[in-house]
Design a protein around this motif. Structure first.
Motif, PDB file in Angstrom:
ATOM      1  N   ARG A  82      18.133   9.014   7.200  1.00 30.32           N
ATOM      2  CA  ARG A  82      16.908   8.279   6.879  1.00 30.32           C
ATOM      3  C   ARG A  82      17.131   6.792   7.137  1.00 30.32           C
ATOM      4  N   ARG A  83      16.251   6.189   7.910  1.00 26.68           N
ATOM      5  CA  ARG A  83      16.409   4.791   8.302  1.00 26.68           C
ATOM      6  C   ARG A  83      15.488   3.893   7.481  1.00 26.68           C
ATOM      7  N   PRO A  84      15.884   2.656   7.253  1.00 26.16           N
ATOM      8  CA  PRO A  84      14.977   1.715   6.571  1.00 26.16           C
ATOM      9  C   PRO A  84      13.779   1.427   7.460  1.00 26.16           C
ATOM     10  N   PRO A  85      12.653   1.085   6.864  1.00 29.18           N
ATOM     11  CA  PRO A  85      11.451   0.822   7.675  1.00 29.18           C
ATOM     12  C   PRO A  85      11.587  -0.457   8.475  1.00 29.18           C
ATOM     13  N   SER A  86      10.796  -0.543   9.513  1.00 29.34           N
ATOM     14  CA  SER A  86      10.748  -1.752  10.328  1.00 29.34           C
ATOM     15  C   SER A  86      10.126  -2.890   9.526  1.00 29.34           C
ATOM     16  N   SER A  87      10.358  -4.104   9.989  1.00 33.29           N
ATOM     17  CA  SER A  87       9.707  -5.258   9.355  1.00 33.29           C
ATOM     18  C   SER A  87       8.688  -5.899  10.296  1.00 33.29           C
ATOM     19  N   VAL A  88       8.526  -5.321  11.488  1.00 32.16           N
ATOM     20  CA  VAL A  88       7.574  -5.846  12.469  1.00 32.16           C
ATOM     21  C   VAL A  88       6.686  -4.705  12.958  1.00 32.16           C
ATOM     22  N   TYR A  89       5.382  -4.873  12.806  1.00 31.17           N
ATOM     23  CA  TYR A  89       4.419  -3.853  13.205  1.00 31.17           C
ATOM     24  C   TYR A  89       3.283  -4.519  13.966  1.00 31.17           C
ATOM     25  N   SER A  90       2.775  -3.833  14.970  1.00 27.46           N
ATOM     26  CA  SER A  90       1.553  -4.311  15.603  1.00 27.46           C
ATOM     27  C   SER A  90       0.389  -4.053  14.657  1.00 27.46           C
ATOM     28  N   PHE A  91      -0.685  -4.793  14.845  1.00 27.21           N
ATOM     29  CA  PHE A  91      -1.851  -4.589  13.982  1.00 27.21           C
ATOM     30  C   PHE A  91      -2.391  -3.169  14.146  1.00 27.21           C
ATOM     31  N   LYS A  92      -2.424  -2.669  15.374  1.00 23.55           N
ATOM     32  CA  LYS A  92      -2.949  -1.325  15.631  1.00 23.55           C
ATOM     33  C   LYS A  92      -2.138  -0.267  14.898  1.00 23.55           C
ATOM     34  N   ASP A  93      -0.803  -0.335  15.012  1.00 19.75           N
ATOM     35  CA  ASP A  93       0.050   0.639  14.330  1.00 19.75           C
ATOM     36  C   ASP A  93      -0.103   0.537  12.817  1.00 19.75           C
ATOM     37  N   ALA A  94      -0.140  -0.695  12.324  1.00 24.55           N
ATOM     38  CA  ALA A  94      -0.283  -0.898  10.879  1.00 24.55           C
ATOM     39  C   ALA A  94      -1.617  -0.343  10.390  1.00 24.55           C
ATOM     40  N   PHE A  95      -2.670  -0.538  11.173  1.00 20.62           N
ATOM     41  CA  PHE A  95      -3.990  -0.025  10.779  1.00 20.62           C
ATOM     42  C   PHE A  95      -3.976   1.499  10.716  1.00 20.62           C
ATOM     43  N   GLN A 110       0.808  -1.215   0.000  1.00 19.02           N
ATOM     44  CA  GLN A 110       0.000   0.000   0.000  1.00 19.02           C
ATOM     45  C   GLN A 110       0.845   1.269   0.000  1.00 19.02           C
ATOM     46  N   ILE A 111       1.813   1.350   0.877  1.00 17.57           N
ATOM     47  CA  ILE A 111       2.565   2.594   1.071  1.00 17.57           C
ATOM     48  C   ILE A 111       3.819   2.632   0.211  1.00 17.57           C
ATOM     49  N   GLY A 112       4.473   1.507   0.067  1.00 18.93           N
ATOM     50  CA  GLY A 112       5.683   1.441  -0.741  1.00 18.93           C
ATOM     51  C   GLY A 112       6.939   1.668   0.083  1.00 18.93           C
ATOM     52  N   PHE A 113       8.009   1.026  -0.316  1.00 16.06           N
ATOM     53  CA  PHE A 113       9.269   1.119   0.421  1.00 16.06           C
ATOM     54  C   PHE A 113       9.807   2.543   0.421  1.00 16.06           C
ATOM     55  N   GLY A 114       9.534   3.303  -0.656  1.00 15.63           N
ATOM     56  CA  GLY A 114      10.069   4.651  -0.765  1.00 15.63           C
ATOM     57  C   GLY A 114       9.447   5.655   0.173  1.00 15.63           C
ATOM     58  N   VAL A 115       8.319   5.318   0.789  1.00 15.49           N
ATOM     59  CA  VAL A 115       7.607   6.254   1.659  1.00 15.49           C
ATOM     60  C   VAL A 115       7.388   5.673   3.058  1.00 15.49           C
ATOM     61  N   LEU A 116       7.505   4.374   3.203  1.00 13.96           N
ATOM     62  CA  LEU A 116       7.188   3.726   4.474  1.00 13.96           C
ATOM     63  C   LEU A 116       7.993   4.265   5.665  1.00 13.96           C
ATOM     64  N   PRO A 117       9.288   4.590   5.516  1.00  9.88           N
ATOM     65  CA  PRO A 117       9.993   5.160   6.677  1.00  9.88           C
ATOM     66  C   PRO A 117       9.332   6.424   7.213  1.00  9.88           C
ATOM     67  N   GLU A 118       8.844   7.282   6.308  1.00 11.31           N
ATOM     68  CA  GLU A 118       8.166   8.506   6.738  1.00 11.31           C
ATOM     69  C   GLU A 118       6.817   8.205   7.381  1.00 11.31           C
ATOM     70  N   ALA A 119       6.126   7.180   6.889  1.00 14.90           N
ATOM     71  CA  ALA A 119       4.845   6.794   7.485  1.00 14.90           C
ATOM     72  C   ALA A 119       5.054   6.316   8.925  1.00 14.90           C
ATOM     73  N   VAL A 120       6.123   5.571   9.151  1.00 15.31           N
ATOM     74  CA  VAL A 120       6.448   5.097  10.499  1.00 15.31           C
ATOM     75  C   VAL A 120       6.739   6.285  11.415  1.00 15.31           C
ATOM     76  N   LEU A 121       7.538   7.246  10.922  1.00 11.04           N
ATOM     77  CA  LEU A 121       7.888   8.412  11.732  1.00 11.04           C
ATOM     78  C   LEU A 121       6.668   9.290  12.014  1.00 11.04           C
ATOM     79  N   ALA A 122       5.772   9.405  11.039  1.00 10.82           N
ATOM     80  CA  ALA A 122       4.567  10.200  11.261  1.00 10.82           C
ATOM     81  C   ALA A 122       3.739   9.616  12.394  1.00 10.82           C
ATOM     82  N   LEU A 123       3.643   8.292  12.433  1.00  8.97           N
ATOM     83  CA  LEU A 123       2.922   7.649  13.526  1.00  8.97           C
ATOM     84  C   LEU A 123       3.648   7.856  14.852  1.00  8.97           C
ATOM     85  N   SER A 124       4.959   7.664  14.851  1.00 11.51           N
ATOM     86  CA  SER A 124       5.739   7.818  16.082  1.00 11.51           C
ATOM     87  C   SER A 124       5.658   9.240  16.619  1.00 11.51           C
ATOM     88  N   SER A 125       5.668  10.221  15.715  1.00 10.99           N
ATOM     89  CA  SER A 125       5.662  11.621  16.153  1.00 10.99           C
ATOM     90  C   SER A 125       4.342  12.011  16.810  1.00 10.99           C
TER      91      SER A 125
END
Length: 200
Positions: free
Chosen positions: A85-98, A51-66
């Motif tokens: 810029r860090r590579p995205p995680s490979s483990v997510y909780s269902f809540k965070d992923a949602f 859905q998000i793509g590897f090129g944007v997923l690190p920013e999506a993770v940071l947006a949630l964390s922030s």
């Protein structure tokens, strides 16, 4: 990251493009639910990549964390995550992923409107000309950076971090001039959507 073997049901679930769809499918029958739970981490991560793509997923993770930061965490968060810029995680909780999946649907919609307006206003491009994958990633990252900026600064308006000098030192200095220019374009675009009468 790929498991040694995927059951057909797991392969089907891994091909979905939203976490909401995963929830509906996994709860539709016991076989799918059992298959999902047996490869939960992989399936969730794969759907986010779809859905998000590897090129944007690190920013999506940071947006949630922030969105969960305390005032005392701001400087450490910026230093740890914006300097490199860090590579995205490979483990997510269902809540965070949602939450990431739902936010990306909004980012994707805004990005489409942004491109349509930009191409219509441009004399050098046809409105029907599709954006390249790199252009899509670039603008979506700008939307996510705006979301991070909003989370970091709008929640602490009375804090010293609200001052312009502190914003430069904690946020803008970590990005290139063109990335900050993209952020300014996104800001103006969103302002036009919210208060269109104030813009020509």
């Amino acid at each position: 990251m790929t498991p040694p073997r995927l059951l057909p049901q797991q392969a089907i679930l891994s091909s979905l493009t939203s976490i909401a769809s995963l929830k509906q499918c996994a709860l539709s029958c016991p076989v799918l639910y059992t298959s999902y739970k047996a490869a939960e981490s992989f399936i969730i991560a794969q759907i986010l990549y779809n859905q998000i793509g590897f090129g944007v997923l690190p920013e999506a993770v940071l947006a949630l964390s922030s969105s969960c930061l305390k005032s005392s965490d701001l400087e450490h968060f910026a230093e740890a995550n914006f300097r490199k810029r860090r590579p995205p995680s490979s483990v997510y909780s269902f809540k965070d992923a949602f939450l990431m999946s739902e936010l990306h649907m909004r980012v994707d919609l805004l990005r489409r409107i942004f491109f349509r307006k930009a191409l219509t206003a441009s004399q050098c491009a046809s409105p029907s000309q599709p954006a390249s994958p790199s252009e899509i990633d670039r603008i979506e990252r700008a939307f996510y950076r705006f979301e991070m900026y909003r989370h970091i600064f709008s929640r602490f308006q009375q804090n010293r971090h609200w001052r312009v000098e502190a914003q430069q030192d904690m946020f803008f200095k970590y990005f290139s001039p063109w990335e900050n220019e993209q952020l300014a374009c996104v800001h103006e675009f969103l302002a036009q959507l919210v208060i269109p009468g104030m813009f020509p």
